[in-house]
Enzyme design. Structure first.
Site, PDB file in Angstrom:
ATOM      1  CG  ASN A  19      -1.750   1.387   1.604  1.00  0.00           C
ATOM      2  OD1 ASN A  19      -1.808   2.122   0.542  1.00  0.00           O
ATOM      3  ND2 ASN A  19      -2.616   1.212   2.668  1.00  0.00           N
ATOM      4  NE  ARG A  67      -5.861   1.773   0.296  1.00  0.00           N
ATOM      5  CZ  ARG A  67      -6.149   2.381   1.350  1.00  0.00           C
ATOM      6  NH1 ARG A  67      -5.236   2.218   2.483  1.00  0.00           N
ATOM      7  NH2 ARG A  67      -7.275   3.121   1.499  1.00  0.00           N
ATOM      8  CG  HIS A 106     -11.654   4.912   3.138  1.00  0.00           C
ATOM      9  ND1 HIS A 106     -11.980   6.318   3.638  1.00  0.00           N
ATOM     10  CD2 HIS A 106     -10.273   5.318   3.463  1.00  0.00           C
ATOM     11  CE1 HIS A 106     -10.877   6.882   4.066  1.00  0.00           C
ATOM     12  NE2 HIS A 106      -9.815   6.298   3.699  1.00  0.00           N
ATOM     13  CG  HIS A 115     -12.236   3.919   7.002  1.00  0.00           C
ATOM     14  ND1 HIS A 115     -11.650   3.031   7.020  1.00  0.00           N
ATOM     15  CD2 HIS A 115     -11.062   4.940   7.212  1.00  0.00           C
ATOM     16  CE1 HIS A 115     -10.433   3.020   7.076  1.00  0.00           C
ATOM     17  NE2 HIS A 115      -9.917   4.181   7.157  1.00  0.00           N
ATOM     18  CG  LEU A 116     -14.707   7.750  11.929  1.00  0.00           C
ATOM     19  CD1 LEU A 116     -15.540   8.012  13.171  1.00  0.00           C
ATOM     20  CD2 LEU A 116     -15.142   8.809  10.798  1.00  0.00           C
ATOM     21  N   GLY A 117     -10.302   7.625  10.277  1.00  0.00           N
ATOM     22  CA  GLY A 117      -8.867   7.537  10.538  1.00  0.00           C
ATOM     23  C   GLY A 117      -8.122   8.880  10.211  1.00  0.00           C
ATOM     24  NE  ARG A 156      -6.770  13.095   2.720  1.00  0.00           N
ATOM     25  CZ  ARG A 156      -6.916  11.857   2.490  1.00  0.00           C
ATOM     26  NH1 ARG A 156      -8.028  11.509   1.900  1.00  0.00           N
ATOM     27  NH2 ARG A 156      -6.298  10.866   3.197  1.00  0.00           N
ATOM     28  N   GLY A 189      -8.642   4.166  12.703  1.00  0.00           N
ATOM     29  CA  GLY A 189      -8.008   4.337  13.996  1.00  0.00           C
ATOM     30  C   GLY A 189      -8.637   5.085  14.775  1.00  0.00           C
ATOM     31  CB  ILE A 190     -10.698   8.338  14.848  1.00  0.00           C
ATOM     32  CG1 ILE A 190      -9.445   9.197  14.596  1.00  0.00           C
ATOM     33  CG2 ILE A 190     -11.566   9.188  15.739  1.00  0.00           C
ATOM     34  CD1 ILE A 190      -9.681  10.375  13.898  1.00  0.00           C
ATOM     35  N   GLY A 191     -12.064   5.513  14.809  1.00  0.00           N
ATOM     36  CA  GLY A 191     -13.375   4.608  15.031  1.00  0.00           C
ATOM     37  C   GLY A 191     -13.162   3.691  15.826  1.00  0.00           C
ATOM     38  CD  GLU A 223      -7.757   0.279   4.625  1.00  0.00           C
ATOM     39  OE1 GLU A 223      -6.714   0.359   5.641  1.00  0.00           O
ATOM     40  OE2 GLU A 223      -8.315   1.160   3.952  1.00  0.00           O
TER      41      GLU A 223
HETATM   42  P1  ADP Z   1      -4.588   6.403   8.447  1.00  0.00           P
HETATM   43  O1  ADP Z   1      -5.649   6.897   7.579  1.00  0.00           O
HETATM   44  O2  ADP Z   1      -3.355   6.901   8.224  1.00  0.00           O
HETATM   45  O3  ADP Z   1      -4.472   4.795   8.283  1.00  0.00           O
HETATM   46  P2  ADP Z   1      -5.521   5.379  11.135  1.00  0.00           P
HETATM   47  O4  ADP Z   1      -6.392   4.843  10.875  1.00  0.00           O
HETATM   48  O5  ADP Z   1      -4.029   4.855  11.554  1.00  0.00           O
HETATM   49  O6  ADP Z   1      -4.916   6.411   9.791  1.00  0.00           O
HETATM   50  O7  ADP Z   1      -5.687   6.611  12.146  1.00  0.00           O
HETATM   51  C1  ADP Z   1      -4.920   7.635  12.834  1.00  0.00           C
HETATM   52  C2  ADP Z   1      -5.578   8.415  13.728  1.00  0.00           C
HETATM   53  O8  ADP Z   1      -6.163   7.419  14.638  1.00  0.00           O
HETATM   54  C3  ADP Z   1      -4.933   9.423  14.617  1.00  0.00           C
HETATM   55  O9  ADP Z   1      -5.587  10.642  14.414  1.00  0.00           O
HETATM   56  C4  ADP Z   1      -4.978   8.817  15.715  1.00  0.00           C
HETATM   57  O10 ADP Z   1      -4.598   9.866  16.699  1.00  0.00           O
HETATM   58  C5  ADP Z   1      -5.756   8.033  15.892  1.00  0.00           C
HETATM   59  N1  ADP Z   1      -5.872   7.390  16.984  1.00  0.00           N
HETATM   60  C6  ADP Z   1      -5.289   6.046  17.201  1.00  0.00           C
HETATM   61  N2  ADP Z   1      -5.350   5.557  18.444  1.00  0.00           N
HETATM   62  C7  ADP Z   1      -6.337   6.247  19.269  1.00  0.00           C
HETATM   63  C8  ADP Z   1      -6.937   6.563  20.426  1.00  0.00           C
HETATM   64  N3  ADP Z   1      -6.546   5.556  21.324  1.00  0.00           N
HETATM   65  N4  ADP Z   1      -7.725   7.436  20.818  1.00  0.00           N
HETATM   66  C9  ADP Z   1      -8.125   8.369  19.914  1.00  0.00           C
HETATM   67  N5  ADP Z   1      -7.576   8.479  18.546  1.00  0.00           N
HETATM   68  C10 ADP Z   1      -6.427   7.515  18.005  1.00  0.00           C
END
Ligand code: ADP
Length: 390
Positions: free
Chosen positions: A9, A88, A176, A203-205, A236, A323-325, A372
């Protein structure tokens, strides 16, 4: 020596990878990434059951980064023969609706799609070229982030522009898709009662989007022509009035490259907070601008959730991933607060533990770690000759 599938990826400055054993459902052997491709590249990887390894690589481009991935991970795993490589690919355009084996003709078509995803597609293609160089005999398989959405109804596929632009490919592609594909397949095992129902996936990253799924098929997505639209993201902007872009060009005298930099790299959580795109840091901060950034993030997710319920005619399940979700109980609780009108009630204990089921109301709310790479590995297995089926 055993067989392995490699998934790649590639972004502008990183190559994420994973290695899978291809028996049955692919089982993960290792994953990691080469970060900061350029003068000070660094390799980080983790093999199953062991701690992280990190090493400075010095100057490395995509091809050297890929060679480093193999040189470092294979001995750590006891040596593997790479029998297939999965990539990817950000953009499959109008035609690529499923994973496929990459031939010279496919590669030419992928190059023609570069203008539709200029920040992603060129790096994906560079990784394919590097992988062909390193593994000339292994099949290379493309898995597209747009493919999951290609069955969108026309109303969600078009913009209200003269139709010649639609014909030229100016459409709402959605991204995504590999993550949404994973989640919809995971639902069949972990929540079969809703798997064929009306599902909204958030999908919250760092990148963030939402998808409305009915009977396992995408019917709407917050992302559109590019990966800029919809929710605000780490850096973004998300949805923006196109008049703002015209203003930046005409009145502020910005160049297209400067506007690109602003909208992709300096906006979103980072722009609003004036500080960082790292959700953990924002949540821990009492800075009012950090809190405003979170307020806007939550507001937009809630707004899109309402829109997706309208598109689906209701909702049976809401899934959080990314990562956030997957990790932020606070964001999930804020998104779900006051949503009893669509059957959403949160079980606080489950939410605080990032449990699979975090709801106490009629609409299921689930936290499912997305994967993924696994979707790419499955695609490679399906394209081996003969296919290796899970
Ligand atoms: P990407 O889209 O680059 O793959 P990720 O899915 O890894 O990103 O998500 C990264 C985000 O997830 C960052 O904003 C990070 O701070 C957040 N994150 C990771 N762990 C936690 C946590 N324990 N609590 C809150 N936010 C988190």
């Amino acid at each position: 020596m055993s067989d392995a599938i490699l998934t790649l990826n590639a972004g502008s400055s990183s190559i994420k990878f994973a290695l899978y054993a291809p028996q049955g459902e692919p089982s993960e052997l290792a994953r990691g990434q080469v970060e900061s491709i350029g003068p000070a590249a660094r390799l980080i990887f983790q093999t199953a059951g062991e701690g992280k390894t990190q090493r400075e690589l010095g100057a490395a481009d995509h091809a050297l980064g890929l060679k480093a991935i193999l040189a470092e991970t294979q001995p750590a795993l006891g040596g593997q023969t790479i029998i297939g490589v999965g990539h990817r690919i950000a953009h499959g355009g109008i035609d690529f609706v499923a994973p496929l084996k990459i031939s010279g003709a496919v590669l030419d078509k992928l190059r023609m799609l570069e203008p539709l995803a200029p920040l992603h597609q060129p790096h994906n293609i560079r990784a394919i070229e590097a992988a062909i160089e390193v593994f000339p005999d292994a099949p290379q398989v493309a898995a597209f982030d747009t493919a999951f959405h290609r069955g969108h109804p026309w109303v969600n596929d078009t913009f209200a522009l003269p139709s010649k632009y639609y014909d030229k490919g100016v459409r709402r592609y959605g991204f995504h898709g590999l993550s949404y594909d994973f989640i919809t397949s995971a639902l069949r095992n972990c929540a079969p009662a809703v798997a064929d129902g009306r599902v909204v996936i958030a999908h919250l990253g760092n990148g963030a989007s939402m998808c409305a799924v009915r009977e396992g098929q995408s019917v709407a997505s917050t992302m559109g022509f590019s990966a800029l639209d919809g929710l605000p993201m780490g850096t973004r902007c998300g949805q923006i009035d196109p008049g703002v872009v015209l203003y930046l060009l005409d009145q502020e005298g910005m160049t297209p490259a400067q506007v690109t930099q602003l909208l992709y790299r300096e906006s979103g959580l980072k722009g609003l907070s004036g500080w960082t795109n790292d959700m953990r840091a924002l949540e821990a901060s009492s800075n009012p601008d950090a809190q405003k950034a979170l307020d806007y993030f939550v507001f937009r997710i809630r707004r899109e959730l309402g829109a997706m319920c309208a598109v689906l005619g209701g909702i049976d399940a809401l899934v959080f991933c990314g990562g956030i979700g997957e990790n932020s109980a606070t964001i999930r609780a804020r998104v779900c607060s006051g949503m009893e009108w669509i059957g959403i009630e949160i079980d606080n204990a489950g939410n605080n533990e990032n449990a699979l089921q975090i709801s106490s109301g009629p609409t299921q709310v689930l936290v499912i770690p997305t994967d993924e790479e696994r979707v790419i590995a499955r695609a490679v297995m399906g394209h081996m000759n003969p296919p290796l089926s899970p």
